[in-house]
Scaffold this motif. Structure first.
Motif, PDB file in Angstrom:
ATOM      1  N   GLU A 133       3.056   3.388   3.795  1.00 39.47           N
ATOM      2  CA  GLU A 133       3.105   2.446   4.927  1.00 39.47           C
ATOM      3  C   GLU A 133       3.897   3.028   6.088  1.00 39.47           C
ATOM      4  N   ILE A 134       5.052   3.608   5.773  1.00 34.97           N
ATOM      5  CA  ILE A 134       5.880   4.221   6.818  1.00 34.97           C
ATOM      6  C   ILE A 134       5.146   5.409   7.430  1.00 34.97           C
ATOM      7  N   PHE A 135       4.569   6.255   6.590  1.00 34.23           N
ATOM      8  CA  PHE A 135       3.852   7.427   7.084  1.00 34.23           C
ATOM      9  C   PHE A 135       2.771   7.014   8.077  1.00 34.23           C
ATOM     10  N   GLY A 140       0.732   5.540  14.071  1.00 43.63           N
ATOM     11  CA  GLY A 140       0.153   4.448  14.845  1.00 43.63           C
ATOM     12  C   GLY A 140      -1.069   3.841  14.186  1.00 43.63           C
ATOM     13  N   VAL A 141      -1.152   3.977  12.865  1.00 47.41           N
ATOM     14  CA  VAL A 141      -2.302   3.468  12.116  1.00 47.41           C
ATOM     15  C   VAL A 141      -1.860   2.269  11.282  1.00 47.41           C
ATOM     16  N   GLU A 142      -2.560   1.160  11.456  1.00 46.42           N
ATOM     17  CA  GLU A 142      -2.271  -0.018  10.649  1.00 46.42           C
ATOM     18  C   GLU A 142      -2.683   0.238   9.204  1.00 46.42           C
ATOM     19  N   THR A 143      -2.036  -0.481   8.302  1.00 44.44           N
ATOM     20  CA  THR A 143      -2.388  -0.367   6.888  1.00 44.44           C
ATOM     21  C   THR A 143      -2.690  -1.742   6.326  1.00 44.44           C
ATOM     22  N   TYR A 144      -3.298  -1.749   5.184  1.00 38.75           N
ATOM     23  CA  TYR A 144      -3.521  -2.982   4.440  1.00 38.75           C
ATOM     24  C   TYR A 144      -3.363  -2.663   2.960  1.00 38.75           C
TER      25      TYR A 144
END
Length: 162
Positions: A133-135, A140-144
């Motif tokens: 998630e931090i990476f 600048g990429v959202e995660t799910y």
């Protein structure tokens, strides 16, 4: 030094000097391999839990433990490379907890190597997901989060790629 040693060993077939400048010269970093390795560790532990006492299961146990340990070490390697080569300067200032998180992953990876505990393997997956998630946030990429579509059916962090 190796070059000189090899020349002394085999004067007739001297080697030309070679060198490399870094681990990842292309600058491509991705937390996904660490996540796959961590999920594998969890899956191996689940499989070990399901083994019986037959000779076939004992033989399978040996293979599963060997692979589990290799994959746990691979998690540690992948995370160390990203932490050591990618997280620098402003990223360290913005994410000061990355040092502690990386250390916790190293400890969880070691614990997963030393045992066959599903709980310890799950902790490794959880920490690597946090790292992912931090990476991705740094990119600048959202995660799910979603359950991976294969065993061990564990919650996994994925980047939302357009």
């Amino acid at each position: 030094m190796l070059h000189k040693l090899l020349q002394k060993i085999d004067q007739k077939h001297a080697f030309s000097q070679v060198s490399a400048h870094c681990d990842i010269p292309c600058g491509i970093y991705d937390s996904t391999p660490a996540q796959i390795f961590a999920l594998s560790v969890l899956r191996y532990c689940q499989q070990i839990d399901g083994l019986g006492d037959s000779k076939e299961d004992q033989a399978k146990l040996v293979r599963l433990v060997a692979d589990k340990e290799k994959h746990a070490e691979s998690v540690k390697h992948e995370i160390r490379v990203i932490w050591g080569d990618y997280f620098k300067g402003e990223l360290l200032e913005k994410y000061p907890n990355i040092h502690e998180l990386t250390h916790n992953i190293m400890m969880a990876g070691s614990a997963a190597k030393q045992s066959v505990s599903v709980e310890k393997a799950q902790k490794l997956v959880d920490l690597v997901n946090e790292f992912a998630e931090i990476f991705w946030e740094t990119k600048g990429v959202e995660t799910y989060r979603a359950t991976c579509p294969y065993e061990p059916k564990a919650e996994t962090v994925y980047p939302k790629l357009g």
